[in-house]
Design a protein around this motif. Structure first.
Motif, PDB file in Angstrom:
ATOM      1  N   SER A 116      -6.775   6.228  37.102  1.00 49.02           N
ATOM      2  CA  SER A 116      -6.468   5.441  36.160  1.00 49.02           C
ATOM      3  C   SER A 116      -7.880   4.544  35.749  1.00 49.02           C
ATOM      4  O   SER A 116      -8.571   4.541  36.577  1.00 49.02           O
ATOM      5  CB  SER A 116      -5.449   4.383  36.471  1.00 49.02           C
ATOM      6  OG  SER A 116      -5.788   3.546  37.459  1.00 49.02           O
ATOM      7  N   GLY A 117      -7.685   3.806  34.513  1.00 49.62           N
ATOM      8  CA  GLY A 117      -8.875   2.778  34.219  1.00 49.62           C
ATOM      9  C   GLY A 117      -8.686   1.931  35.112  1.00 49.62           C
ATOM     10  O   GLY A 117     -10.022   1.172  35.424  1.00 49.62           O
ATOM     11  N   THR A 118      -7.789   1.301  35.578  1.00 54.21           N
ATOM     12  CA  THR A 118      -7.684   0.080  36.482  1.00 54.21           C
ATOM     13  C   THR A 118      -8.619   0.820  38.032  1.00 54.21           C
ATOM     14  O   THR A 118      -9.606  -0.221  38.327  1.00 54.21           O
ATOM     15  CB  THR A 118      -6.542  -0.328  36.952  1.00 54.21           C
ATOM     16  OG1 THR A 118      -5.698  -0.651  35.839  1.00 54.21           O
ATOM     17  CG2 THR A 118      -6.171  -1.182  38.105  1.00 54.21           C
ATOM     18  N   MET A 242     -11.865   2.572  26.849  1.00 48.24           N
ATOM     19  CA  MET A 242     -11.166   2.730  25.510  1.00 48.24           C
ATOM     20  C   MET A 242     -12.125   3.369  24.673  1.00 48.24           C
ATOM     21  O   MET A 242     -11.865   4.165  23.896  1.00 48.24           O
ATOM     22  CB  MET A 242     -10.731   1.268  25.126  1.00 48.24           C
ATOM     23  CG  MET A 242     -10.020   1.531  23.830  1.00 48.24           C
ATOM     24  SD  MET A 242      -9.489  -0.509  23.437  1.00 48.24           S
ATOM     25  CE  MET A 242      -7.985  -0.754  24.221  1.00 48.24           C
ATOM     26  N   LYS A 267      -8.591   6.874  29.814  1.00 43.10           N
ATOM     27  CA  LYS A 267      -7.770   7.169  28.307  1.00 43.10           C
ATOM     28  C   LYS A 267      -8.128   8.636  27.831  1.00 43.10           C
ATOM     29  O   LYS A 267      -7.781   9.655  28.378  1.00 43.10           O
ATOM     30  CB  LYS A 267      -8.208   6.190  27.439  1.00 43.10           C
ATOM     31  CG  LYS A 267      -7.211   4.652  27.850  1.00 43.10           C
ATOM     32  CD  LYS A 267      -7.276   3.827  26.746  1.00 43.10           C
ATOM     33  CE  LYS A 267      -6.233   2.707  27.643  1.00 43.10           C
ATOM     34  NZ  LYS A 267      -6.750   1.482  28.008  1.00 43.10           N
TER      35      LYS A 267
HETATM   36  C1  LIG Z   1      -6.721   0.691  29.256  1.00 41.31           C
HETATM   37  C2  LIG Z   1      -7.939  -0.028  29.717  1.00 41.31           C
HETATM   38  C3  LIG Z   1      -8.152  -0.277  30.939  1.00 41.31           C
HETATM   39  C4  LIG Z   1      -7.106   0.104  32.350  1.00 41.31           C
HETATM   40  O1  LIG Z   1      -7.014   1.370  32.343  1.00 41.31           O
HETATM   41  P1  LIG Z   1      -5.487   1.788  32.640  1.00 41.31           P
HETATM   42  O2  LIG Z   1      -5.432   3.314  33.016  1.00 41.31           O
HETATM   43  O3  LIG Z   1      -4.195   1.357  31.911  1.00 41.31           O
HETATM   44  O4  LIG Z   1      -5.491   1.392  34.192  1.00 41.31           O
HETATM   45  C5  LIG Z   1      -9.424  -0.821  31.473  1.00 41.31           C
HETATM   46  N1  LIG Z   1     -10.021  -1.020  30.703  1.00 41.31           N
HETATM   47  C6  LIG Z   1     -10.061  -1.117  29.455  1.00 41.31           C
HETATM   48  C7  LIG Z   1     -11.412  -1.430  28.554  1.00 41.31           C
HETATM   49  C8  LIG Z   1      -9.038  -0.388  28.899  1.00 41.31           C
HETATM   50  O5  LIG Z   1      -8.782  -0.501  27.528  1.00 41.31           O
END
Ligand SMILES: *Cc1c(COP(=O)(O)O)cnc(C)c1O
Length: 430
Positions: A116-118, A242, A267
């Motif tokens: 994930s992004g997190t 993003m 994403k």
């Molecule tokens: C969505 C997002 C995250 C988190 O990503 P997840 O997959 O929801 O954990 C981190 N940074 C940015 C800039 C994002 O838009």
């Protein structure tokens, strides 16, 4: 529109899922009413549990730049399913996607996949601290980097929308390692570094912010951050979860010509499946275990299905760069159409757009940071959102989130959305 089935499902969901949703923004808290439950998607459209159709301007909050069920992506996923869904051992496909990312994203010499992004931002910060031997992080007010403990400080969209500035459950000792500065102010960063530069491991930012609505960097801002961090031996991290593969194939770093030390991705990189990644300069990434002392791991990291979704998507984007020109044109037309309608009706609206990211701020503008974004008329936004939804246009359910166009949207779809916006704006001021 009839939403009775969605209402029933939402009531049922709330009994076993906190707030009825698995991620807070989905609950429609800031726009009122119940969320619609989605039954399926195809191309530019989504269909809810009551059978209503929507043109999708959210794209799963960014990942679906090619729209729903792109045939090449589905094909790849089918093939991957046939082979097996997870091995917990290295696979050749992981090299393919790592090489592709390194080729596309300017700052990447080495890259590690996560889920994930997190996870990506959490890990990148740990690596930056391990690399520099320092503890502090600078972030920017209204920028969101996932729900990392130390970064849930002045974190934009979800938190802003829920009206809480900091999350519960975060030890003060974690939050204390983060300094939050106003976005787009070089002066604030200069001042901070003059005082504490030698203690700062990393500066992390959304190079184009999406999580307080779309806010582009001012001219020279990214370069100034590059210069200041280089001077102080601080790791500059672009959080491109993003913006990566969105504002340009190579992300904001390609679009603005500023190369950070590290990048976090998510994403689009999964094509709709759960994937994230962090990468950067070799010297820094060599600190990651098992090569170096900074531990980071994942049972499902490099998952074959997720990698297939990402590979298929990235390959299409790389082979068809015209997609970006077409997205740019469609998004510009959308912005111009809505702007003209707002002007005719006398609705004060500021439209911020970078590539296919766009936000309609109910604010006379300009909107350049959290302080200005926060002054938007969220009651008007909520009315606009509802009006659009009822006319079959699905927008992000918060003033402080960017909308994303997909390549599946046609010029006719854009015209339909502009007509819907004209009617919805008339209701806003009625
Ligand atoms: C969505 C997002 C995250 C988190 O990503 P997840 O997959 O929801 O954990 C981190 N940074 C940015 C800039 C994002 O838009």
């Amino acid at each position: 529109m009839d939403h009775s089935r969605s209402r029933t499902l939402f009531a049922q969901a709330q009994k076993t899922i906190p707030g009825g949703v698995n991620s807070p923004a989905r609950a429609f808290k800031s726009v009122g009413g119940d969320p619609v439950f989605i039954a399926r998607g195809n191309g530019a459209s989504m269909f809810d549990a009551d059978g209503n159709a929507y043109l999708d301007f959210v794209g799963s909050w960014g990942p679906l730049i090619l729209g729903h069920r792109h045939p090449a992506v589905i094909d790849y996923l089918r093939q991957a399913l046939e082979i097996g869904v997870s091995f917990g051992a290295p696979t050749a496909r992981e090299i393919e996607i790592a090489e592709l990312i390194a080729e596309i994203v300017p700052c990447v010499e080495m890259v590690r996949l996560v889920n994930s992004g997190t996870e990506a931002t959490m890990s990148a910060l740990r690596v930056a601290r391990g690399f520099t031997g320092r503890e502090l992080t600078v972030k920017f007010i209204g920028n969101y980097h996932g729900h990392v403990d130390s970064l849930l400080v002045k974190a934009g969209s979800g938190l802003a929308t829920l009206g809480i500035s900091d999350s519960g459950g975060v030890p003060a000792g974690f939050a204390n390692t983060t300094i939050a500065l106003p976005y787009n102010s070089v002066e604030a960063v200069e001042q901070c570094f003059a005082e504490r530069g030698g203690e700062i491991a990393a500066v992390i930012l959304e190079p184009v912010v999406g999580n307080m609505g779309c806010i582009p960097p001012k001219d020279g801002y990214l370069q100034a951050l590059r210069d200041i961090t280089a001077k102080h031996g601080t790791v500059l991290i672009f959080d491109e979860v993003m913006t990566g593969f969105r504002v340009a194939l190579g992300g904001a770093q390609e679009r603005y010509g500023v190369t950070p030390d590290m990048v976090t991705l998510g994403k689009i990189i999964g094509g709709g499946l759960p994937v994230g990644a962090y990468g950067g300069r070799r010297e820094i990434m060599e600190k990651v275990a098992p090569l170096g002392p900074v531990y980071q791991a994942g049972t499902l990291s490099g998952n074959p299905l997720a990698v297939a979704g990402g590979l298929a998507t990235l390959r299409i984007l790389k082979d068809l760069p015209a997609i970006y020109d077409s997205l740019e044109r469609k998004t510009t037309n959308f912005a111009n159409g809505v702007e003209a309608a707002a002007r005719e009706l006398g609705v004060p609206l500021t439209i911020n757009r970078v590539g296919s990211m766009i936000t309609f701020f109910f604010h006379p503008g300009p909107v350049v940071d959290w302080e200005t974004s926060e002054k938007s008329d969220t009651a008007r936004f909520a009315k606009f959102f509802r009006g659009m939804l009822e006319r079959g246009v699905y927008l992000p359910c918060s003033q402080f989130e960017a909308a994303f166009l997909s390549d599946a949207l046609t010029d006719d779809d854009i015209d339909v959305a502009i007509s819907a916006a004209r009617e919805a704006l008339a209701e806003v001021i009625a």
